[in-house]
Write a protein that holds these residues in place. Structure first.
Motif, mmCIF file in Angstrom:
data_model
loop_
_atom_site.group_PDB
_atom_site.id
_atom_site.type_symbol
_atom_site.label_atom_id
_atom_site.label_comp_id
_atom_site.label_asym_id
_atom_site.label_seq_id
_atom_site.Cartn_x
_atom_site.Cartn_y
_atom_site.Cartn_z
ATOM 1 N N ASP A 1 0.861 -1.199 0.000
ATOM 2 C CA ASP A 1 0.000 0.000 0.000
ATOM 3 C C ASP A 1 0.887 1.235 0.000
ATOM 4 O OD1 ASP A 1 -3.292 0.335 1.029
ATOM 5 O OD2 ASP A 1 -2.014 2.078 0.631
ATOM 6 N N ASN B 1 -6.231 -5.374 -5.537
ATOM 7 C CA ASN B 1 -7.267 -4.683 -4.770
ATOM 8 C C ASN B 1 -7.047 -3.167 -4.693
ATOM 9 O OD1 ASN B 1 -9.295 -4.549 -2.317
ATOM 10 N ND2 ASN B 1 -7.363 -3.652 -1.590
ATOM 11 N N TYR C 1 -13.266 5.048 -13.840
ATOM 12 C CA TYR C 1 -13.282 3.900 -12.918
ATOM 13 C C TYR C 1 -14.023 2.720 -13.553
ATOM 14 C CZ TYR C 1 -14.259 1.606 -8.387
ATOM 15 O OH TYR C 1 -14.367 0.727 -7.335
ATOM 16 N N ALA D 1 -18.799 -2.627 0.258
ATOM 17 C CA ALA D 1 -18.383 -2.685 1.663
ATOM 18 C C ALA D 1 -18.119 -1.283 2.174
ATOM 19 C CB ALA D 1 -17.111 -3.525 1.779
ATOM 20 N N SER E 1 -16.061 1.591 3.496
ATOM 21 C CA SER E 1 -14.660 1.999 3.443
ATOM 22 C C SER E 1 -14.679 3.500 3.185
ATOM 23 C CB SER E 1 -13.933 1.283 2.299
ATOM 24 O OG SER E 1 -14.210 1.901 1.054
ATOM 25 N N ARG E 2 -13.516 4.093 3.153
ATOM 26 C CA ARG E 2 -13.497 5.546 2.884
ATOM 27 C C ARG E 2 -14.053 5.845 1.487
ATOM 28 N NH1 ARG E 2 -7.032 6.858 1.967
ATOM 29 N NH2 ARG E 2 -6.854 5.614 0.061
HETATM 30 P P1 NAI Z 1 -9.729 1.969 0.362
HETATM 31 O O1 NAI Z 1 -9.504 3.340 -0.179
HETATM 32 O O2 NAI Z 1 -9.941 1.789 1.812
HETATM 33 O O3 NAI Z 1 -8.539 1.000 -0.063
HETATM 34 C C1 NAI Z 1 -7.812 1.141 -1.251
HETATM 35 C C2 NAI Z 1 -6.340 1.090 -0.880
HETATM 36 O O4 NAI Z 1 -5.560 1.099 -2.074
HETATM 37 C C3 NAI Z 1 -5.896 2.305 -0.067
HETATM 38 O O5 NAI Z 1 -5.296 1.886 1.151
HETATM 39 C C4 NAI Z 1 -4.897 3.015 -0.965
HETATM 40 O O6 NAI Z 1 -3.834 3.640 -0.263
HETATM 41 C C5 NAI Z 1 -4.412 1.875 -1.825
HETATM 42 N N1 NAI Z 1 -3.850 2.346 -3.083
HETATM 43 C C6 NAI Z 1 -4.367 3.305 -3.887
HETATM 44 N N2 NAI Z 1 -3.567 3.480 -4.956
HETATM 45 C C7 NAI Z 1 -2.539 2.605 -4.819
HETATM 46 C C8 NAI Z 1 -1.422 2.302 -5.610
HETATM 47 N N3 NAI Z 1 -1.175 2.954 -6.755
HETATM 48 N N4 NAI Z 1 -0.576 1.342 -5.188
HETATM 49 C C9 NAI Z 1 -0.799 0.678 -4.025
HETATM 50 N N5 NAI Z 1 -1.869 0.929 -3.224
HETATM 51 C C10 NAI Z 1 -2.723 1.881 -3.626
HETATM 52 O O7 NAI Z 1 -10.967 1.384 -0.456
HETATM 53 P P2 NAI Z 1 -11.656 -0.078 -0.475
HETATM 54 O O8 NAI Z 1 -13.117 0.148 -0.452
HETATM 55 O O9 NAI Z 1 -11.027 -0.977 0.510
HETATM 56 O O10 NAI Z 1 -11.298 -0.536 -1.967
HETATM 57 C C11 NAI Z 1 -10.576 -1.707 -2.295
HETATM 58 C C12 NAI Z 1 -10.898 -2.093 -3.723
HETATM 59 O O11 NAI Z 1 -12.276 -2.450 -3.830
HETATM 60 C C13 NAI Z 1 -10.673 -0.978 -4.742
HETATM 61 O O12 NAI Z 1 -10.128 -1.520 -5.924
HETATM 62 C C14 NAI Z 1 -12.076 -0.476 -5.013
HETATM 63 O O13 NAI Z 1 -12.177 0.138 -6.277
HETATM 64 C C15 NAI Z 1 -12.853 -1.775 -4.919
HETATM 65 N N6 NAI Z 1 -14.275 -1.591 -4.684
HETATM 66 C C16 NAI Z 1 -14.733 -1.206 -3.461
HETATM 67 C C17 NAI Z 1 -16.074 -1.070 -3.245
HETATM 68 C C18 NAI Z 1 -16.623 -0.765 -1.900
HETATM 69 O O14 NAI Z 1 -17.869 -0.839 -1.743
HETATM 70 N N7 NAI Z 1 -15.803 -0.450 -0.904
HETATM 71 C C19 NAI Z 1 -17.048 -1.226 -4.354
HETATM 72 C C20 NAI Z 1 -16.483 -1.715 -5.582
HETATM 73 C C21 NAI Z 1 -15.125 -1.864 -5.720
#
Ligand code: NAI
Length: 296
Positions: free
Chosen positions: A38, A97, A162, A194, A196-197
């Motif tokens: 991360d 992810n 996206y 889920a 999350s931020r």
């Molecule tokens: P989040 O923002 O809590 O987690 C995403 C993480 O990815 C962050 O910790 C961020 O620092 C890291 N990150 C961002 N760019 C990066 C990079 N270039 N290299 C390494 N790390 C990087 O968000 P969440 O909700 O946990 O999202 C996880 C995945 O799930 C994402 O791909 C998001 O698009 C996907 N998603 C989430 C949904 C939800 O309801 N939370 C819905 C649909 C998809």
């Protein structure tokens, strides 16, 4: 018997965030050695801080698990694979992810907003996957789980960048499922919902029900060696899991297709009765072939 991951090495990108952290903790709890990647930036992909990944590693180690942190962007995939090889000597599982958001109506979206999102979600994941895939082919074992989204698969206002990236991951999942199968590399995807931020303020009274842990349950199963699913996509939200698939209607076959014939038959063309879920391009072609031959 519980699913265990002893001696398996997993890379989880974006594992400092809500979903990735949950996946990392669970796989480590079940015995996997985990690379917690991360870069710790903002939800829009700005800045970076090692704390995000390090805290998760500290948590895993404090509970008796094994993990190392990698603070690079997924756009620098060599560094992430190298962390796995240096610390644990192999890569068995990759969970793509990491993600950011740059939501805007398409007509207002800058080239930078488009590139930043495509770079992280699609190009970064694809480049990292290619490195891991080569190692997995050599060892003839691998499990890859991509994180797609209903936004790309079904459409959502304000998320052209996206949605395009997430739909790209669907295509990658389908193709690699076929390319990897003979080497025992299975590739699947989840479309999560889920808290999350990323979803702050969007989930209303469902917030309490949408624990990242339920998404982790599906990811964990898909990451296990006993799981033979390949090329599937699951919608996961709270306790609900459902399959998402790409399908074709039966359609129509006319000897000579004119614009007027299309107009006059669009209901039949769109009729979902008897739809078909091709497992590959070849299966889709076979269906076309059969339909065309039937009219002879
Ligand atoms: P989040 O923002 O809590 O987690 C995403 C993480 O990815 C962050 O910790 C961020 O620092 C890291 N990150 C961002 N760019 C990066 C990079 N270039 N290299 C390494 N790390 C990087 O968000 P969440 O909700 O946990 O999202 C996880 C995945 O799930 C994402 O791909 C998001 O698009 C996907 N998603 C989430 C949904 C939800 O309801 N939370 C819905 C649909 C998809």
């Amino acid at each position: 018997m519980d699913l265990s991951f002893d001696d398996r090495v997993a890379i989880i990108t974006g594992a400092g965030g809500a979903l990735g952290r949950s996946h990392a903790l669970e796989l480590a709890r079940r015995g996997a050695k985990v690379v917690v990647n991360d870069l710790g930036g903002s939800v829009h992909g700005e800045g970076g801080a090692p704390a995000a990944a390090q805290q998760v590693v500290d948590e895993i180690v404090a509970s008796g698990g094994e993990a190392v942190a990698n603070f690079d962007s997924v756009t620098n995939p060599q560094s992430i694979v190298q962390s796995a090889l240096d610390a644990f000597g192999r890569v068995d599982i990759l969970v793509n992810n990491a993600g950011i958001l740059r939501d805007k109506a398409f007509h207002n979206m800058s080239v930078e907003d488009i590139d930043a999102v495509l770079d992280v979600h699609l190009r970064g994941a694809m480049a990292l996957t290619q490195l891991a895939f080569k190692l997995m082919r050599e060892q003839r074992y691998g499990r890859i789980i991509n994180t797609t989204s209903a936004s790309g698969l079904f459409g959502n206002f304000g998320q052209a960048n996206y949605g395009a990236a997430k739909a790209g991951l669907f295509g990658l999942t389908r193709v690699l499922a076929q390319e990897g199968a003979r080497a025992n590399i299975f590739v699947n995807a989840v479309a999560p919902l889920a808290r999350s931020r990323m979803t702050e303020g969007l989930l209303g009274d469902l917030t309490d029900l949408l624990d990242p842990k339920s998404v982790t349950a599906v990811v964990t199963y898909l990451a296990h060696e006993s799981c033979e699913l390949n090329g599937y996509v699951y919608s996961v939200a709270g306790g609900r899991v459902a399959r998402i698939f790409m399908a074709e209607t039966r359609g129509i076959v006319l000897p000579s297709l004119t614009p007027e014939a299309v107009r006059d038959n669009f209901e039949a063309i769109n009729d979902l009765d008897g739809y078909f879920v091709p497992g590959s391009l070849t299966e889709a072609l076979e269906a076309v072939q059969q339909a065309l031959k039937e009219q002879l």
